[in-house]
Motif scaffolding. Structure first.
Motif, short mmCIF file in Angstrom:
data_model
loop_
_atom_site.label_atom_id
_atom_site.label_comp_id
_atom_site.label_asym_id
_atom_site.label_seq_id
_atom_site.Cartn_x
_atom_site.Cartn_y
_atom_site.Cartn_z
N VAL A 97 0.85 -1.20 0.00
CA VAL A 97 0.00 0.00 0.00
C VAL A 97 0.88 1.24 0.00
N ASP A 98 0.33 2.37 -0.50
CA ASP A 98 1.09 3.62 -0.52
C ASP A 98 1.03 4.30 0.84
N ILE A 99 2.12 4.31 1.55
CA ILE A 99 2.21 5.02 2.83
C ILE A 99 2.10 6.52 2.56
N PRO A 100 1.47 7.30 3.44
CA PRO A 100 1.35 8.74 3.20
C PRO A 100 2.71 9.36 2.87
N PRO A 101 2.82 10.17 1.82
CA PRO A 101 4.10 10.78 1.43
C PRO A 101 4.75 11.55 2.57
N GLY A 102 3.92 12.18 3.41
CA GLY A 102 4.48 12.93 4.55
C GLY A 102 5.19 12.02 5.53
N TYR A 103 4.69 10.80 5.65
CA TYR A 103 5.31 9.85 6.57
C TYR A 103 6.66 9.39 6.00
N ILE A 104 6.67 9.15 4.69
CA ILE A 104 7.93 8.72 4.04
C ILE A 104 8.98 9.83 4.13
N ALA A 105 8.53 11.08 3.94
CA ALA A 105 9.47 12.23 4.05
C ALA A 105 10.05 12.28 5.46
N ALA A 106 9.21 12.03 6.45
CA ALA A 106 9.69 12.04 7.84
C ALA A 106 10.63 10.86 8.08
N MET A 107 10.36 9.73 7.44
CA MET A 107 11.24 8.55 7.56
C MET A 107 12.66 8.91 7.11
N ALA A 108 12.72 9.70 6.03
CA ALA A 108 14.03 10.05 5.44
C ALA A 108 14.81 11.02 6.32
N GLN A 109 14.13 11.61 7.32
CA GLN A 109 14.84 12.52 8.23
C GLN A 109 15.28 11.82 9.52
N CYS A 110 14.91 10.54 9.64
CA CYS A 110 15.24 9.82 10.88
C CYS A 110 16.69 9.32 10.83
N GLU A 111 17.30 9.36 12.00
CA GLU A 111 18.66 8.80 12.10
C GLU A 111 18.71 7.92 13.34
N PRO A 112 18.90 6.61 13.27
CA PRO A 112 19.01 5.84 12.02
C PRO A 112 17.66 5.74 11.31
N ARG A 113 17.71 5.41 10.08
CA ARG A 113 16.49 5.23 9.29
C ARG A 113 15.67 4.08 9.86
N PRO A 114 14.34 4.17 9.74
CA PRO A 114 13.53 3.01 10.18
C PRO A 114 13.73 1.84 9.23
N VAL A 115 13.45 0.65 9.75
CA VAL A 115 13.41 -0.54 8.89
C VAL A 115 12.08 -0.47 8.14
N TRP A 116 12.13 -0.50 6.81
CA TRP A 116 10.92 -0.32 5.98
C TRP A 116 10.67 -1.65 5.27
N ILE A 117 9.51 -2.26 5.54
CA ILE A 117 9.21 -3.58 4.99
C ILE A 117 7.93 -3.57 4.17
N ASN A 118 8.00 -4.18 2.99
CA ASN A 118 6.80 -4.42 2.20
C ASN A 118 6.40 -5.87 2.44
N TYR A 119 5.32 -6.06 3.16
CA TYR A 119 4.85 -7.41 3.51
C TYR A 119 4.02 -7.94 2.34
N GLU A 120 4.47 -8.99 1.72
CA GLU A 120 3.85 -9.48 0.48
C GLU A 120 2.87 -10.63 0.74
N GLY A 121 2.18 -11.05 -0.31
CA GLY A 121 1.20 -12.12 -0.20
C GLY A 121 1.84 -13.49 -0.15
N LEU A 122 1.09 -14.44 0.37
CA LEU A 122 1.58 -15.81 0.55
C LEU A 122 1.41 -16.60 -0.74
N SER A 123 2.51 -17.24 -1.17
CA SER A 123 2.44 -18.12 -2.33
C SER A 123 3.47 -19.24 -2.21
N ALA A 124 3.13 -20.39 -2.80
CA ALA A 124 4.06 -21.53 -2.79
C ALA A 124 4.95 -21.51 -4.03
N GLU A 125 4.79 -20.48 -4.89
CA GLU A 125 5.57 -20.45 -6.13
C GLU A 125 7.06 -20.30 -5.82
N ALA A 126 7.89 -20.94 -6.68
CA ALA A 126 9.34 -21.01 -6.39
C ALA A 126 9.99 -19.63 -6.39
#
Ligand code: TRH
Length: 386
Positions: A97-126
């Motif tokens: 999903v698209d995180i609010p742009p303002g939140y991403i801008a604030a992420m880029a000002q953090c030191e250290p940067r946050p861990v940013w994860i894209n949680y994907e869908g479940l599949s058995a494909e190789a």
């Protein structure tokens, strides 16, 4: 800075696309992160009404609320401004999903940067194994996102599983009174409970009328329990009435009863109570695997039948030696419809295979347990990045 368990903050951004899987998975994730790992979790959800369907204590008019120790924020739009202090140590965007742009801008000002994860869908494909934990650099900002894939092998994030889930299941399944009391609470009569019982959770396009006809004419009593809202038209046709909780009808050997749409915790108990579970999408599919009962999966439909590839990949891994289960599952999902479907034969073959399926479930759970639980794997991965 290490992600010290006691002070770690985590934000999950969840948009309810349709159905209940998005919020179902995100809520499970949030509860486990907080309840088992002591993490301060903020869950951003756009659709509180859907959330309340699976967790009745959610208030649908609250901008912010605490539910089971998780801070739930009503995600109203993309225009909010944020400061670095508002940003969590770990930020999870669910299904990209698209995180609010303002939140991403604030992420880029953090030191250290946050861990940013894209949680994907479940599949058995190789291909999933090759993409799990891959980094993706932000095009403009000094930020890196990592893909995190649930899965069925050690080279993936594993499956969501609460620490006490299997013990709670075993206690419930070892106690006939617990099953009887739970089903009675849903309005299921003693006669209905005494027959082999199936739970039904599928998409509206399932070939349900065909299956109901097989069960109706099968010659042996069978009870089918349908949570409200599932396959409304076909269930209503069978009942000859509005498919509201409490509506029921017996035709031939088949008794169909509509039960309330359950809380997530009661839905697990339904799966534990039944002899065969029809599940769909992602979260109920995983819950059925942990319930340890035979299950039939109705995959979330995708364009150009892409879901058929995903379905076959899972059946190949899970049911390679269970031809009756494969044949039934493919037809239930509308695959291989070149010849007319012989539903009585498919049902007979599936039933004959139930003992072998039950055996396979025990083996499958051992394999899945060996991959660790997804939340622990996700936190280990996040800590490896800091
Ligand atoms: O509702 P779904 O079809 O959700 C789908 C899938 O997740 C799909 O992968 C995703 O792309 C799409 O949403 C956007 O099926 P799923 O995943 O099983 O989610 C249903 C949730 O609802 C799950 O957490 C179980 C819960 N549930 C209840 O809490 N009570 C109930 O009575 C029932 C039937 C389900």
């Amino acid at each position: 800075m290490h992600l010290d368990q006691r002070s770690t903050t985590l934000a999950i951004f969840c948009k309810v696309v349709d159905n209940f899987g998005d919020i179902g998975i995100c809520w499970r994730l949030a509860r486990q992160l907080h309840g088992e790992h002591g993490i301060a979790v903020t869950l951003w959800v756009d659709d509180l009404a859907s959330f309340r369907r699976i967790w009745p204590s959610v208030a649908i008019d609250a901008d912010t609320q605490i539910v089971d120790g998780v801070r739930v924020v009503h995600w109203r739009g993309q225009d909010d401004a944020f400061a670095p202090a508002d940003v969590a140590d770990i930020v999870i965007e669910f299904f990209g999903v698209d995180i609010p742009p303002g939140y991403i801008a604030a992420m880029a000002q953090c030191e250290p940067r946050p861990v940013w994860i894209n949680y994907e869908g479940l599949s058995a494909e190789a291909w999933v194994e090759g993409c799990h934990t891959l980094p993706s650099m932000h095009p403009r900002l000094k930020l890196t996102k990592h893909f995190f894939f649930p899965g069925f092998t050690p080279q993936t994030g594993g499956l969501l599983r609460e620490r006490n889930l299997l013990a709670a299941r075993d206690r419930f399944q070892a106690d006939p009174a617990a099953r009887a009391g739970f089903l009675a609470r849903l309005g299921v009569t003693a006669d209905e409970q005494a027959a082999p019982t199936v739970s039904l959770f599928c998409y509206p396009q399932a070939p349900l009328a065909d299956l109901f006809a097989v069960w109706r004419d099968g010659g042996r009593p069978l009870t089918c329990l349908v949570p409200q809202g599932v396959a409304r038209a076909q269930v209503g046709d069978f009942l000859g009435a509005e498919p509201v909780p409490g509506a029921h009808a017996t035709r031939g050997s088949l008794s169909v009863r509509v039960i309330p749409f359950l809380s997530q915790e009661d839905y697990d108990r339904l799966l534990w109570s039944c002899d065969l579970n029809f599940v769909r999408g992602e979260d109920s599919w995983v819950r059925a695997q942990w319930a340890g009962r035979p299950f039939i999966w109705h995959i979330y439909p995708q364009d150009e039948n892409l879901h058929h590839v995903k379905l076959r990949a899972f059946l190949h891994k899970y049911a390679a030696n269970l031809p009756g289960l494969i044949d039934f599952s493919l037809r239930w999902n509308g695959v291989e419809e070149d010849a007319p479907t012989d539903w009585p034969a498919l049902w007979t073959s599936l039933q004959a295979g139930l003992p072998a399926i039950t055996e396979r479930n025990i083996e499958w759970q051992t394999l899945m347990l060996a991959n660790g639980d997804l939340v622990s794997n996700l936190l280990d991965f996040a800590r490896s990045l800091r």
